[in-house]
Design an enzyme around this catalytic site. Structure first.
Site, PDB file in Angstrom:
ATOM      1  N   ARG A 102      -1.774   5.587  -5.487  1.00 26.85           N
ATOM      2  CA  ARG A 102      -2.697   5.842  -4.426  1.00 26.85           C
ATOM      3  C   ARG A 102      -3.350   4.588  -3.962  1.00 26.85           C
ATOM      4  O   ARG A 102      -3.807   3.750  -4.572  1.00 26.85           O
ATOM      5  CB  ARG A 102      -3.879   6.823  -4.843  1.00 26.85           C
ATOM      6  CG  ARG A 102      -5.071   7.052  -3.573  1.00 26.85           C
ATOM      7  CD  ARG A 102      -5.964   6.222  -3.834  1.00 26.85           C
ATOM      8  NE  ARG A 102      -7.236   6.656  -2.851  1.00 26.85           N
ATOM      9  CZ  ARG A 102      -8.233   5.976  -2.766  1.00 26.85           C
ATOM     10  NH1 ARG A 102      -8.525   4.735  -3.155  1.00 26.85           N
ATOM     11  NH2 ARG A 102      -9.065   6.227  -1.746  1.00 26.85           N
ATOM     12  N   VAL A 103      -3.420   4.333  -2.633  1.00 35.02           N
ATOM     13  CA  VAL A 103      -4.170   2.966  -1.808  1.00 35.02           C
ATOM     14  C   VAL A 103      -4.931   3.715  -0.823  1.00 35.02           C
ATOM     15  O   VAL A 103      -4.575   4.592  -0.120  1.00 35.02           O
ATOM     16  CB  VAL A 103      -3.089   2.372  -1.248  1.00 35.02           C
ATOM     17  CG1 VAL A 103      -3.717   1.141  -0.536  1.00 35.02           C
ATOM     18  CG2 VAL A 103      -2.052   1.654  -2.295  1.00 35.02           C
ATOM     19  N   GLY A 104      -6.401   3.404  -0.891  1.00 37.15           N
ATOM     20  CA  GLY A 104      -7.167   3.582   0.164  1.00 37.15           C
ATOM     21  C   GLY A 104      -7.264   2.728   1.312  1.00 37.15           C
ATOM     22  O   GLY A 104      -6.476   2.061   1.495  1.00 37.15           O
ATOM     23  N   ASP A 105      -8.501   2.731   1.828  1.00 41.90           N
ATOM     24  CA  ASP A 105      -8.617   1.900   3.162  1.00 41.90           C
ATOM     25  C   ASP A 105      -8.825   0.490   3.026  1.00 41.90           C
ATOM     26  O   ASP A 105      -8.696  -0.238   4.001  1.00 41.90           O
ATOM     27  CB  ASP A 105      -9.913   2.511   4.017  1.00 41.90           C
ATOM     28  CG  ASP A 105     -11.141   2.426   3.262  1.00 41.90           C
ATOM     29  OD1 ASP A 105     -11.283   2.823   2.177  1.00 41.90           O
ATOM     30  OD2 ASP A 105     -11.946   1.643   3.806  1.00 41.90           O
TER      31      ASP A 105
ATOM     32  N   THR B 233     -16.697   1.068   3.061  1.00 43.94           N
ATOM     33  CA  THR B 233     -16.660   1.556   1.674  1.00 43.94           C
ATOM     34  C   THR B 233     -16.857   2.910   1.941  1.00 43.94           C
ATOM     35  O   THR B 233     -17.863   3.365   2.332  1.00 43.94           O
ATOM     36  CB  THR B 233     -17.544   0.913   0.972  1.00 43.94           C
ATOM     37  OG1 THR B 233     -17.654   1.429  -0.482  1.00 43.94           O
ATOM     38  CG2 THR B 233     -18.945   1.080   1.554  1.00 43.94           C
ATOM     39  N   GLY B 234     -15.854   3.758   1.081  1.00 46.87           N
ATOM     40  CA  GLY B 234     -15.914   5.244   1.127  1.00 46.87           C
ATOM     41  C   GLY B 234     -14.722   5.903   0.769  1.00 46.87           C
ATOM     42  O   GLY B 234     -13.922   5.306   0.053  1.00 46.87           O
ATOM     43  N   THR B 235     -14.532   7.004   1.069  1.00 47.70           N
ATOM     44  CA  THR B 235     -13.585   7.902   0.718  1.00 47.70           C
ATOM     45  C   THR B 235     -12.446   7.340   1.451  1.00 47.70           C
ATOM     46  O   THR B 235     -12.261   7.925   2.672  1.00 47.70           O
ATOM     47  CB  THR B 235     -13.687   9.541   0.850  1.00 47.70           C
ATOM     48  OG1 THR B 235     -14.811   9.525   0.168  1.00 47.70           O
ATOM     49  CG2 THR B 235     -12.391  10.278  -0.010  1.00 47.70           C
ATOM     50  N   GLY B 236     -11.479   6.695   0.842  1.00 47.07           N
ATOM     51  CA  GLY B 236     -10.606   6.053   1.668  1.00 47.07           C
ATOM     52  C   GLY B 236      -9.655   6.720   2.766  1.00 47.07           C
ATOM     53  O   GLY B 236      -9.237   6.409   3.953  1.00 47.07           O
TER      54      GLY B 236
ATOM     55  N   THR C  28     -15.574  -0.374  -3.327  1.00 42.30           N
ATOM     56  CA  THR C  28     -15.341  -1.658  -2.715  1.00 42.30           C
ATOM     57  C   THR C  28     -16.651  -2.762  -2.791  1.00 42.30           C
ATOM     58  O   THR C  28     -17.792  -2.186  -2.900  1.00 42.30           O
ATOM     59  CB  THR C  28     -15.058  -1.482  -1.117  1.00 42.30           C
ATOM     60  OG1 THR C  28     -15.967  -0.713  -0.399  1.00 42.30           O
ATOM     61  CG2 THR C  28     -13.743  -1.058  -0.808  1.00 42.30           C
TER      62      THR C  28
END
Length: 350
Positions: free
Chosen positions: A236-239, A259-262, A208
């Site tokens: 797939r959609v993250g945070d 920012t990270g593993t969503g 991000t």
């Protein structure tokens, strides 16, 4: 005597409390395995220069009296055009060989918000997210519906190949080989594959870019934009486009971009959790960020993997904090009358 003591303590408190800046801005460009041994001096210099440009752009908007929303959008648009970052041009590829882009923005004054997910042709997803916030009845749009809305708002459209970079394509190929998945055909419109073998540093990062800004009117805004994770599948959609997970803003309390593993950041509700700790527990921005990132790191998935990443935060008076449980995070801060701060490695400020 008691009254005099109260007055004395109040006077001391007012002396200790630093004045709030007229404006401030904090930026991130992703967190992950970012180590000195893997980042060449040339690439490190490019990242530091890009983060400095982000501060110059956002600080310029705020110094001219622009709103926190304008500053957030301006900086993220610039970073979406920079192939160094996993957002917009330079975004990572899905397992199918596509760039699917997500973004969100939130206005701390009204707590209005907008987000988009799965864009493939809109040049600046952050502008699409702001348009959703300001020109629709909705908060989140996805896929072709989000794309159609962006077109209806006259936002710039590009061919999918605009987002292609050789660096991210090579990362996709490596990812698919490791996971025994087929490598898709090179995208239509992409430049020919280089004849010479190219090598790229192992700078695995969670994708991000994000900005939180505090303007002269005391308003906070936060925004986040991403290409997601390399080799993601099934839409797939993250945070990043999830309000309360990757982005949150509330005047007088905080603004956050993560920012990270969503998957972990969604489960913990990272951005809202930080603000809630500050609002209801009276924690400082730094304490709240540290506590929530520790919670992310203690959360595991079915395979036993732990959550990792980082956050940037502004408090209700424009003071900043950041926290990460990774070896690095591209991050920078600037406030009215201050000197720019730009860091990459986790131990750089120790």
């Amino acid at each position: 005597m008691a009254a005099l003591l109260t007055l004395f303590l109040s006077a001391c408190a007012s002396v200790v409390e630093p004045p709030a800046p007229r404006w401030s801005i904090v930026v991130h460009g992703g967190a992950g395995v970012i180590e000195r041994t893997n980042l060449t001096p040339e690439l490190e210099a490019q990242y530091r220069a890009a983060m400095q440009r982000a501060l110059t752009t956002g600080g310029g908007v705020l110094e001219r009296g622009g709103s926190s929303l304008d500053a957030v959008e301006a900086v993220i648009r610039e970073m979406e055009d920079d192939p160094l970052f996993n957002a917009g041009r330079g975004a990572v590829f899905t397992a199918e060989g596509k760039n699917e882009l997500d973004a969100s923005i939130m206005d701390g004054r009204t707590r209005a918000a907008g987000s988009v997910a799965g864009l493939t042709r809109t040049r600046h997803p952050i502008s699409a997210a702001r348009a959703v916030m300001e020109r629709s009845r909705h908060v989140m749009l996805i896929g072709e519906g989000a794309e159609a809305f962006a077109r209806s708002q006259d936002l710039e459209q590009v061919e999918p190949s605009y987002f292609f970079t050789e660096r991210r394509w090579r990362q996709l190929e490596e990812n698919l080989r490791r996971n025994n998945l087929p490598i898709p055909q090179r995208p239509a419109g992409a430049p020919p594959a280089p004849r010479a073998e190219l090598t790229y540093p192992d700078d695995h990062q969670f994708g991000t870019v994000g900005v939180v800004a505090f303007d002269a009117a005391g308003n906070i805004a936060a925004g986040t934009s991403t290409g997601g994770t390399t080799g993601k599948r099934w839409g797939r959609v993250g945070d990043a486009p999830i309000i309360g997970a990757g982005t949150y803003a509330q005047n007088g309390v905080c603004g956050v971009s993560a920012t990270g593993t969503g998957e972990f950041f969604i489960r913990v509700g990272v951005a809202r959790a930080i603000c809630a700790r500050m609002e209801f527990n009276g924690e400082s921005a730094q304490a709240a960020a540290d506590n929530v990132i520790a919670e992310v790191g203690a959360t595991t998935n079915a395979s036993g993997a732990a959550g990792d990443g980082g956050v940037i935060v502004l408090d209700g008076r424009g003071g900043h904090a950041w926290a990460m449980n990774t070896s690095g995070m591209y991050r920078a801060f600037l406030q009215d009358g201050g000197e720019p701060e730009v860091y990459i490695f986790a131990d750089e400020e120790e």
